[in-house]
Scaffold this motif. Structure first.
Motif, short mmCIF file in Angstrom:
data_model
loop_
_atom_site.label_atom_id
_atom_site.label_comp_id
_atom_site.label_asym_id
_atom_site.label_seq_id
_atom_site.Cartn_x
_atom_site.Cartn_y
_atom_site.Cartn_z
N LYS A 112 0.84 -1.19 0.00
CA LYS A 112 0.00 0.00 0.00
C LYS A 112 0.88 1.24 0.00
O LYS A 112 2.01 1.20 0.47
CB LYS A 112 -0.87 0.03 1.27
N GLY A 113 0.35 2.32 -0.50
CA GLY A 113 1.04 3.60 -0.42
C GLY A 113 2.11 3.77 -1.47
O GLY A 113 2.43 2.85 -2.22
N GLY A 114 2.65 4.96 -1.51
CA GLY A 114 3.62 5.29 -2.54
C GLY A 114 4.97 4.64 -2.29
O GLY A 114 5.32 4.30 -1.15
N ALA A 115 5.71 4.44 -3.34
CA ALA A 115 7.08 3.96 -3.25
C ALA A 115 7.80 4.41 -4.52
O ALA A 115 7.17 4.51 -5.57
CB ALA A 115 7.12 2.45 -3.13
N LEU A 116 9.06 4.70 -4.37
CA LEU A 116 9.84 5.11 -5.54
C LEU A 116 10.84 4.01 -5.86
O LEU A 116 11.72 3.70 -5.04
CB LEU A 116 10.56 6.44 -5.26
N ILE A 117 10.68 3.38 -7.00
CA ILE A 117 11.61 2.34 -7.41
C ILE A 117 12.68 2.99 -8.27
O ILE A 117 12.38 3.67 -9.25
CB ILE A 117 10.87 1.24 -8.21
N VAL A 118 13.92 2.80 -7.87
CA VAL A 118 15.04 3.40 -8.59
C VAL A 118 15.84 2.27 -9.22
O VAL A 118 16.28 1.36 -8.52
CB VAL A 118 15.93 4.23 -7.64
N GLY A 146 17.64 14.33 -7.89
CA GLY A 146 16.32 14.92 -7.66
C GLY A 146 15.31 13.90 -7.15
O GLY A 146 14.41 14.24 -6.40
N PHE A 147 15.52 12.62 -7.55
CA PHE A 147 14.55 11.60 -7.15
C PHE A 147 14.53 11.42 -5.64
O PHE A 147 13.50 11.15 -5.05
CB PHE A 147 14.86 10.28 -7.88
N VAL A 148 15.71 11.61 -4.99
CA VAL A 148 15.77 11.43 -3.54
C VAL A 148 14.95 12.52 -2.85
O VAL A 148 14.15 12.24 -1.96
CB VAL A 148 17.22 11.46 -3.05
N SER A 149 15.12 13.77 -3.29
CA SER A 149 14.38 14.83 -2.61
C SER A 149 12.89 14.68 -2.86
O SER A 149 12.08 14.97 -1.97
CB SER A 149 14.89 16.21 -3.02
N THR A 150 12.52 14.19 -4.05
CA THR A 150 11.10 13.97 -4.31
C THR A 150 10.54 12.91 -3.37
O THR A 150 9.46 13.08 -2.80
CB THR A 150 10.90 13.54 -5.77
N ALA A 151 11.29 11.81 -3.21
CA ALA A 151 10.83 10.74 -2.32
C ALA A 151 10.75 11.25 -0.88
O ALA A 151 9.82 10.93 -0.15
CB ALA A 151 11.78 9.55 -2.40
N LEU A 152 11.72 12.09 -0.50
CA LEU A 152 11.73 12.62 0.86
C LEU A 152 10.54 13.53 1.11
O LEU A 152 9.89 13.46 2.14
CB LEU A 152 13.03 13.41 1.08
N ARG A 153 10.28 14.38 0.12
CA ARG A 153 9.15 15.31 0.28
C ARG A 153 7.83 14.54 0.38
O ARG A 153 6.95 14.91 1.13
CB ARG A 153 9.09 16.29 -0.89
N ALA A 154 7.73 13.46 -0.40
CA ALA A 154 6.50 12.68 -0.37
C ALA A 154 6.51 11.66 0.78
O ALA A 154 5.49 11.05 1.06
CB ALA A 154 6.29 11.96 -1.70
N GLY A 155 7.68 11.51 1.42
CA GLY A 155 7.78 10.59 2.56
C GLY A 155 7.58 9.12 2.17
O GLY A 155 7.02 8.35 2.95
N VAL A 156 8.03 8.74 0.99
CA VAL A 156 7.83 7.36 0.56
C VAL A 156 9.18 6.64 0.55
O VAL A 156 10.23 7.27 0.41
CB VAL A 156 7.21 7.28 -0.85
N PRO A 157 9.18 5.31 0.74
CA PRO A 157 10.44 4.57 0.70
C PRO A 157 11.01 4.50 -0.72
O PRO A 157 10.27 4.56 -1.70
CB PRO A 157 10.05 3.19 1.21
N ILE A 158 12.33 4.36 -0.76
CA ILE A 158 13.01 4.18 -2.05
C ILE A 158 13.36 2.70 -2.17
O ILE A 158 13.99 2.12 -1.27
CB ILE A 158 14.28 5.04 -2.12
N VAL A 159 12.93 2.07 -3.25
CA VAL A 159 13.23 0.65 -3.47
C VAL A 159 14.27 0.57 -4.59
O VAL A 159 13.97 0.88 -5.74
CB VAL A 159 11.96 -0.12 -3.87
N PRO A 160 15.50 0.18 -4.26
CA PRO A 160 16.50 0.05 -5.33
C PRO A 160 16.21 -1.19 -6.17
O PRO A 160 15.76 -2.20 -5.64
CB PRO A 160 17.83 -0.07 -4.59
N CYS A 161 16.44 -1.09 -7.43
CA CYS A 161 16.15 -2.21 -8.33
C CYS A 161 17.32 -2.39 -9.28
O CYS A 161 17.81 -1.42 -9.86
CB CYS A 161 14.86 -1.93 -9.09
N SER A 162 17.78 -3.63 -9.41
CA SER A 162 18.90 -3.91 -10.31
C SER A 162 18.43 -4.82 -11.43
O SER A 162 17.80 -5.84 -11.17
CB SER A 162 20.03 -4.60 -9.54
N ILE A 163 18.73 -4.43 -12.64
CA ILE A 163 18.29 -5.20 -13.80
C ILE A 163 19.52 -5.73 -14.52
O ILE A 163 20.37 -4.94 -14.96
CB ILE A 163 17.44 -4.33 -14.74
#
Lengths: 355, 341
Positions: B125-131, B227-244
């Protein structure tokens, strides 16, 4: 003593409706309707003054009638009863300058409401998906009504700076739709076959004309409790429709055309004078535009009664059936479903429910 | 920095050399190949067990077929009458689920045989930023990541990708991208999606990662300006690292026709061993075997809102995410038996 409201652009459909509606409000004492041409519709008990807002006479009208609220609706994309783009631009820009000049000299003015448009944001592929009131446009509109609106807003900001005692409200409307609205977009949607730009499906937002009247009334009166009605606000129905969806709901087939060809044909048609299809319209129908109405909802305290889809449905009802009416298509699919899968258990029943 | 990249690579090679000896040469490799596939067939009938006994005779199969047909017709009916919903970004969930994902799935399952790990690291549930890292000349890795989340996440989440502005300039591509739920990679759009509780995918390397030469494969490029980190911080969502892993080798970019790229207005014009020499056939990607690993989420809700304005913290967090992705990449590369299996 009640308010005296001056409404410009009263000879247009929207202006006329607003004049008729606002005079019924108890706070309003008198309504002065102003336009350069005689209105064809009735204006009720309002006093109609035939004055061209491009001329300084408008200042006299303000002084004569002790006007304290000005609702400036004469910022439009199309000329009323002939007249080319030049006269439209003059009415928009010079008219606004004259009106604001008159307002600045009038000590009684307490409130100014200006109709603007969301096309001040432009339409570009590099823009964020949703514009808020503070989003700067990536590419300023280069011409047409959108540029007029940008200039008008610039003058209004200047006025607000010089007369901080006046409450100034700029309402940026999305495309206004309604059974009786005439705009370049409704003209376009009335075409039997809609030319679209190949490879683009723009997101569009509409606002119903009833909501336009409501929000203008809210802006013209004192703010209600815990709301604020001076500033700049986006007004658009909730939700988004794609152009392809609009065409299907209207039942009009689309013809995708290459973008350079669209621009070329648009220029050719404009030169001949058949349609006034501005480049900004083409950009809107290429890249689309969506605005956020959160600020309007939370600060201004206005939520439109009609969603984008409802406003569009109302518009579609008022127009004739297209070449491919959606009901006929749905019926054809239902008949097909009944033939190929007569006893299908769950899926078919939902099909029939939907019919 | 360069050392940090070289050392794990050596490590990788030595271990890779060690592994065949341990795994008893080719037979083991061949046996190992169906390994990951073997659990799948039992899983399939297992999932369909209730349906399978019902379908001994043709009538039940016919009913199923009719139901699918009726469903298809209902879908067609909604589409041709325009009675479907899109969100403010132009995301057409129905079209994505029914059509676009079905078109990508053969590529995902049969061609690249993507193996997904750690998909449960994406919150239900909720937002998450996959990087994620970005590679492969064409941004197929983003699309495969979208299929991975769509098909494998237990809560059936939809990934909303942030795409380069070039995507939204190109005709047809922009239309499909918007309908598939992608939007422009800018802070406003990302924050709006995250605040709406969506799972957002971003590839901060951008064209630097996508169009890097084959020799630099699996070396993460600079992560934009973080910029993605500050966006995630402002939205208070976890960052999920992803390796392809696997996308790098699908189009081995051995050269870059810079002049041609400039004329066409593209960030690079790839020259691969087959493209453009073999014409359209050369544009066929190599059937590499892919692995997509979602890592442990990095929570950001413990930071104060003003932390997003702290450049030092942003750089540190960006580096942390980058290191984690790079580290996982090396780990996956070590585990990989071959580029194609």
């Amino acid at each position: 003593m009640g308010k005296v409201v001056l409404v410009t652009g009263a000879a247009r459909h929207l202006g006329g409706r607003f004049v008729r509606r606002i005079q019924r409000d108890p706070e309003v004492d008198r309504v002065i309707a102003v336009d350069a041409v005689e209105p064809v519709h009735p204006l009720g008990a309002a006093d109609f003054v035939r004055v061209d807002i491009r001329r300084p006479e408008v200042a006299k009208v303000l002084a004569e009638h002790d006007v304290d609220t000005v609702v400036h609706l004469d910022v439009t994309g199309t000329a009323l009863g002939g007249g080319g783009r030049t006269s439209v631009k003059e009415t928009n820009v010079i008219g606004t300058m004259q009106l604001l000049g008159a307002c600045q000299k009038s000590p009684r003015i307490a409130r100014l409401v200006v109709k603007s448009t969301t096309s001040v944001y432009g339409s570009a592929p590099r823009d964020p998906a949703v514009f808020t009131e503070t989003t700067p446009a990536k590419a300023l509109p280069s011409g047409g009504f959108a540029k007029d609106a940008v200039e008008v807003e610039g003058y209004v900001r200047g006025f607000a700076r010089r007369r901080p005692d006046v409450a100034v409200c700029v309402l940026r409307f999305a495309n206004i739709l309604g059974p009786r609205i005439d705009s370049p977009l409704t003209e376009y949607l009335a075409l039997p076959v809609l030319p679209t730009v190949l490879g683009y499906d723009p997101r569009l937002q509409f606002v119903h004309e009833d909501d336009v009247i409501d929000v203008l009334r809210l802006a013209a009166h004192e703010p209600r409790r815990a709301t604020q009605n001076s500033g700049t606000f986006n007004v658009a129905g909730d939700g988004v429709l794609l152009l392809s969806q609009c065409a299907r709901r209207l039942g009009r087939p689309t013809v995708p055309v290459l973008l350079p060809a669209v621009t070329w044909v648009g220029t050719a048609l404009r030169t001949v004078g058949i349609t006034d299809f501005a480049p900004e319209q083409i950009r809107l129908l290429t890249h689309g535009r969506v605005v956020s109405t959160v600020h309007t909802r939370e600060v201004f305290g206005f939520s439109p009664r009609h969603t984008t889809a409802e406003a569009f449905a109302d518009f579609a009802r008022s127009r004739g059936r297209g070449l491919l009416p959606p009901e006929a298509l749905a019926g054809a699919v239902d008949r097909l479903a009944a033939r190929v899968a007569p006893g299908a258990p769950s899926g078919a029943s939902t099909v029939h429910d939907g019919a | 920095m360069a050392d940090a990249k070289v050392i794990p690579f050596d490590d990788d090679r030595s271990r890779a050399r060690r592994r065949p000896a341990r795994a008893d040469g080719e037979t083991a490799a061949v046996r190992a190949l169906p390994g990951p596939q073997e659990p799948e067939p039992p899983a399939f009938p297992g999932a369909e067990e209730p349906a399978a006994p019902v379908a001994p005779g043709p009538p039940a199969a016919r009913g199923d077929w009719e139901r699918r047909l009726a469903g298809g017709l209902a879908f067609l009916r909604r589409r041709i009458t325009g009675e479907y919903e899109v969100d403010e970004f132009g995301y057409d969930e129905e079209l994505t689920d029914q059509v676009l994902m079905s078109l990508l799935r053969p590529l995902y399952e049969k061609y690249f045989r993507v193996e997904v790990k750690g998909v449960e690291n994406i919150p239900d549930k909720g937002g998450a930023l996959i990087v994620a890292n970005h590679s492969g000349t064409l941004p197929l890795d983003g699309l495969m990541m979208q299929v991975a989340v769509h098909d494998h996440h237990p809560a059936g989440r939809h990934l909303r990708l942030l795409a380069a502005d070039l995507v939204f300039v190109l005709p047809v591509v922009n239309e499909l991208a918007r309908k598939a739920g992608h939007t422009l990679a800018c802070a406003e759009d990302a924050e709006r999606l995250l605040r709406a509780g969506e799972v957002v995918g971003v590839m901060p390397e951008g064209f630097k990662g996508l169009g890097k030469p084959f020799g630099e494969r699996y070396k993460l490029q600079r992560f934009g300006r973080g910029g993605f980190v500050s966006t995630a911080l402002r939205a208070g969502v976890p960052i999920v690292p992803c390796s392809i892993v696997g996308a790098e080798e699908m189009y081995p970019m051995v050269g870059n026709a810079r002049t041609l790229a400039r004329i066409l207005g593209l960030p690079y014009f790839p020259l691969t061993p087959t493209f453009p020499w073999l014409g359209p056939l050369g544009a066929l990607p190599l059937p590499t075997k892919w692995t997509i690993q979602f890592g442990e989420p990095i929570p950001t809700d413990s930071y104060a809102p003003e932390a997003a304005e702290d450049p030092m913290l942003m750089f540190n967090l960006t580096d942390q995410v980058r290191e984690q992705i790079q580290h996982t990449l090396y780990k996956l590369l070590v585990q990989r038996r071959s580029v194609f299996f």
